[in-house]
Write a protein that holds these residues in place. Structure first.
Motif, PDB file in Angstrom:
ATOM      1  N   CYS B  53       0.851  -1.196   0.000  1.00 60.57           N
ATOM      2  CA  CYS B  53       0.000   0.000   0.000  1.00 60.57           C
ATOM      3  C   CYS B  53       0.882   1.241   0.000  1.00 60.57           C
ATOM      4  O   CYS B  53       0.571   2.234   0.673  1.00 60.57           O
ATOM      5  CB  CYS B  53      -0.917  -0.012   1.217  1.00 60.57           C
ATOM      6  N   ARG B  54       1.959   1.204  -0.748  1.00 58.65           N
ATOM      7  CA  ARG B  54       2.909   2.326  -0.691  1.00 58.65           C
ATOM      8  C   ARG B  54       2.222   3.630  -1.075  1.00 58.65           C
ATOM      9  O   ARG B  54       1.374   3.667  -1.952  1.00 58.65           O
ATOM     10  CB  ARG B  54       4.135   2.054  -1.547  1.00 58.65           C
ATOM     11  N   GLY B  55       2.590   4.676  -0.368  1.00 55.34           N
ATOM     12  CA  GLY B  55       2.006   5.991  -0.644  1.00 55.34           C
ATOM     13  C   GLY B  55       0.678   6.218   0.048  1.00 55.34           C
ATOM     14  O   GLY B  55       0.164   7.328   0.048  1.00 55.34           O
ATOM     15  N   GLN B  56       0.106   5.159   0.606  1.00 51.65           N
ATOM     16  CA  GLN B  56      -1.173   5.300   1.304  1.00 51.65           C
ATOM     17  C   GLN B  56      -0.959   5.259   2.819  1.00 51.65           C
ATOM     18  O   GLN B  56       0.071   4.790   3.291  1.00 51.65           O
ATOM     19  CB  GLN B  56      -2.129   4.185   0.870  1.00 51.65           C
ATOM     20  N   LEU B  57      -1.943   5.752   3.527  1.00 56.17           N
ATOM     21  CA  LEU B  57      -1.872   5.741   4.990  1.00 56.17           C
ATOM     22  C   LEU B  57      -2.479   4.455   5.546  1.00 56.17           C
ATOM     23  O   LEU B  57      -3.558   4.034   5.113  1.00 56.17           O
ATOM     24  CB  LEU B  57      -2.636   6.933   5.568  1.00 56.17           C
ATOM     25  N   VAL B 382      -6.718   1.140   5.208  1.00 54.82           N
ATOM     26  CA  VAL B 382      -5.761   1.733   4.269  1.00 54.82           C
ATOM     27  C   VAL B 382      -6.486   2.870   3.561  1.00 54.82           C
ATOM     28  O   VAL B 382      -7.539   2.643   2.944  1.00 54.82           O
ATOM     29  CB  VAL B 382      -5.262   0.690   3.260  1.00 54.82           C
ATOM     30  N   VAL B 383      -5.938   4.066   3.683  1.00 52.39           N
ATOM     31  CA  VAL B 383      -6.610   5.273   3.187  1.00 52.39           C
ATOM     32  C   VAL B 383      -5.739   5.936   2.126  1.00 52.39           C
ATOM     33  O   VAL B 383      -4.570   6.258   2.395  1.00 52.39           O
ATOM     34  CB  VAL B 383      -6.867   6.274   4.334  1.00 52.39           C
ATOM     35  N   ASP B 384      -6.296   6.133   0.953  1.00 52.05           N
ATOM     36  CA  ASP B 384      -5.521   6.783  -0.113  1.00 52.05           C
ATOM     37  C   ASP B 384      -5.787   8.282  -0.100  1.00 52.05           C
ATOM     38  O   ASP B 384      -6.651   8.792  -0.814  1.00 52.05           O
ATOM     39  CB  ASP B 384      -5.846   6.180  -1.474  1.00 52.05           C
ATOM     40  N   ASP B 385      -5.000   8.967   0.705  1.00 49.60           N
ATOM     41  CA  ASP B 385      -5.198  10.411   0.855  1.00 49.60           C
ATOM     42  C   ASP B 385      -4.715  11.187  -0.363  1.00 49.60           C
ATOM     43  O   ASP B 385      -4.985  12.386  -0.469  1.00 49.60           O
ATOM     44  CB  ASP B 385      -4.493  10.918   2.121  1.00 49.60           C
ATOM     45  N   ARG B 386      -4.022  10.510  -1.303  1.00 49.82           N
ATOM     46  CA  ARG B 386      -3.583  11.216  -2.516  1.00 49.82           C
ATOM     47  C   ARG B 386      -4.772  11.661  -3.354  1.00 49.82           C
ATOM     48  O   ARG B 386      -4.651  12.548  -4.198  1.00 49.82           O
ATOM     49  CB  ARG B 386      -2.670  10.303  -3.351  1.00 49.82           C
ATOM     50  N   GLU B 387      -5.925  11.043  -3.133  1.00 47.06           N
ATOM     51  CA  GLU B 387      -7.126  11.415  -3.903  1.00 47.06           C
ATOM     52  C   GLU B 387      -7.719  12.748  -3.463  1.00 47.06           C
ATOM     53  O   GLU B 387      -8.558  13.301  -4.165  1.00 47.06           O
ATOM     54  CB  GLU B 387      -8.207  10.335  -3.728  1.00 47.06           C
TER      55      GLU B 387
END
Lengths: 422, 422
Positions: B53-57, B382-387
């Motif tokens: 899950c790289r890049g995600q929190l 797992v949270v994709d805050d890049r969005e």
């Protein structure tokens, strides 16, 4: 296509307290204006194309009376600070970057994309002090189809070097150059004079802005009595002025013949309150920002009872959310806490009143905007509230409550601004 | 697959005030528990499958300490009322419908689908008074993969006929029947004793529930000192009891050896505050509900300083949103207003403290839950805050702030409960 009919379930304010509703009804658009709402379509409109939105809500587009375009990128950051520290540590360093047009373009495009997706159709916008960046923002907003007033910010003192303007003369010359460049350039985008707030503007700058206002009859936006520390600072800067509001008034930048919107107005003194009322200032109530920056709760009930025009502001990035539905929800919430904790004579805002603030209330700053009575400019959104899980056999006001408190941009299916779909 | 490693950017509370963060790190799951967080993967875990899950929190799953499952369907409705009127006009008529199992199934499925999509992994849940409906809810929750405590509600007075139970004996017999049916039936779902609140429960009922608690060592949930009108009512019902909290305590249903969570605790008297502290009551702080029903603002800073365990509750449908991220955001917001308007010695909650409340604080009611230290049960999202549009070159706490204030369920990409992905 500028003449057409929307068919669906229609809801809008006729007064501060009153919602008009119509289930399975027609809203007619002629030349960018509403021709009215009809349960049965009159003969003379039967030739118009019908856009069938049955089962969905048709609402006026929402109006954001106070938003800072360059602050969009850092929403939610630095929220452990109060106003002046937050400005110094976050806002001013970020705004200084808008000297760089490439940076400004990326940041402003994100901001505009967000608003386009959401329910707002009109906004009154702070840019930065930079002329090219402000013109760029206005170009991008014009292309978006949204209707906006945009201000190049004036600030010639008490900000760090990259952001503060050299002196009043420079600030005023830049303002005149900006106004020459943008006047007559757009159909949907217009300039508004924007002294940042009294602590940022020398008396000479305010004097010069007053002269520009007189010459060009521009509207004015600024901040007023947001935070107690800020108010004390203004008192120390202008010890001979009766109130913060009187400091704008002294330079002819505070209502009367000058359409003026002041953000926040959380802590008016009695003198200031009277002046706001006398000068018919539009109050941009920004509940989320006033929570986030621990400013307090504005006495909205008092303003409404005094006949002061009140609208809502997202105040991004003091507020984190651009949607004026969220501002309506927050306005109801803080009015309940105000009633419970501060003044049990100040009745909480009803849903109808909160919807009024975000449509007609703020819309009146743009003219006949924020409703669907015949003659109003045709700003409309179509919201599919059936997507929100839960009960569905509801009245229109109940459906509106669900939209205000629970919807997001996914439920906004169509959006019309002055009769043009965007 | 119950043994694996998550790789990404990890953040969790180690104390009330302290966040542990690790960029590009490994979180190891063994048999449903965390084996710890590692910057470099130790040799003994290198054979485990890695979920990249790289890049995600990667954050602990969130805990909702107070939610009413049957109220989900009418979120946002009736929000112009205070507690007792809202219960009478909206809650009781709706809950009466849960006698009908077909209706209950549809409504509970909507509720559970919402929570599954969001960031919460555990909840403490009110059902209704109905035994079959409560068992159905527990069956559905068990199937969902979420971990929950669920209560059949007890209420033998002061509610309308279809909902109120016939008498204390009936209520107690139903409770015993329910407990026989559900005990040992589930892996993830367990019963919790649930007297609705003192106004709904006769002394005889409270007495009988105290006996059941003694026999079966069950945890307890209820409501406490939410609204000033409610508190006055309790005083009139139990004139010889020192405080609302003492009314539970008189029947052995208020902490000590009995794990007890009390929702709201907005207006504790000094006697009640002392009892909450002495008995180690878990306080379920429900900021949005306390706004919506104009209840007030709970003194969370005081509870934290006194060492009282505090978690967050959505309190749907007093609150409109199930996500405990929203509860964190609201908790920070109301703590700022509390500080500004009520008590300038009560410092506002920091982001780390709000995140603590919604993870470790509430999680402790379930045991070692809400963190990633070795030995904790493995609940993770797992949270994709890049969005989320805006700045992206941020520290982990800054990214967490954006997630808390700006994310929605679309950014929740994976969810693990006790090591099982759901």
């Amino acid at each position: 296509m500028n003449n057409f009919t929307l068919f669906g379930d229609i809801c809008y304010n006729t007064t501060e307290r009153t919602l008009a509703t119509a289930t399975g009804a027609y809203l007619v658009c002629l030349d960018g204006k509403s021709a009215g709402v009809f349960d049965f379509l009159p003969e003379q409109y039967k030739h118009l194309p019908v856009i069938d939105c049955r089962g969905q809500l048709i609402l006026p587009g929402l109006v954001d009376l106070h938003v800072h375009a360059p602050q969009y990128s850092y929403r939610s950051l630095g929220m452990d600070l109060e106003l002046i520290d937050w400005l110094t540590l976050h806002t001013f360093p970020e705004e200084a970057r808008f000297e760089d047009l490439a940076y400004a373009k990326l940041a402003y495009e994100q901001f505009i994309a967000d608003i386009r997706r959401g329910p707002n159709t009109r906004s009154v916008v702070f840019a930065t002090r930079h002329v090219p960046g402000t013109v760029l923002l206005m170009d991008l907003l014009e292309d978006s189809g949204l209707i906006t007033m945009v201000g190049k910010v004036n600030m010639d003192r008490h900000a760090p070097a990259p952001l503060v303007e050299h002196d009043a003369a420079t600030s005023l010359a830049d303002t005149r150059a900006w106004l020459r460049e943008v006047t007559g350039r757009y159909k949907r985008t217009s300039p508004i004079l924007t002294p940042r707030f009294i602590p940022s503007c020398s008396d000479a700058l305010m004097e010069g802005l007053g002269e520009i206002q007189q010459e060009l009859s521009l509207p004015v936006q600024s901040h007023l009595s947001e935070n107690q520390g800020e108010i004390t600072w203004v008192e120390s800067l202008r010890p001979h002025t009766m109130s913060y509001g009187h400091a704008y008034h002294a330079h002819g930048l505070f209502g009367g013949d000058v359409p003026t919107v002041m953000a926040h107005c959380v802590w008016p003194s009695e003198d200031e309150f009277s002046l706001i009322k006398k000068q018919k200032i539009w109050v941009a109530h920004c509940p989320q920002s006033n929570i986030n920056l621990a400013s307090g709760i504005a006495p909205v009930r008092r303003y409404l009872e005094a006949g002061v025009p009140v609208g809502l502001g997202s105040d991004v990035a003091g507020g984190a959310h651009t949607s004026i539905f969220r501002a309506m929800s927050d306005a109801i919430g803080v009015s309940k806490l105000y009633w419970r904790l501060m003044d049990q004579t100040a009745a909480p805002l009803t849903l109808a009143e909160a919807f009024y603030l975000g449509t007609l209330g703020g819309g009146s700053f743009f003219g006949q905007v924020g409703g669907f009575a015949a003659g109003f400019e045709f700003d409309a959104i179509v919201v599919d509230d059936r997507e929100i899980p839960g009960k569905h056999n509801l009245t229109i006001p109940e459906r509106l409550a669900r939209v205000v408190h629970l919807s997001d941009e996914r439920q906004i299916k169509r959006k019309f601004v002055r009769g043009v779909e965007i």
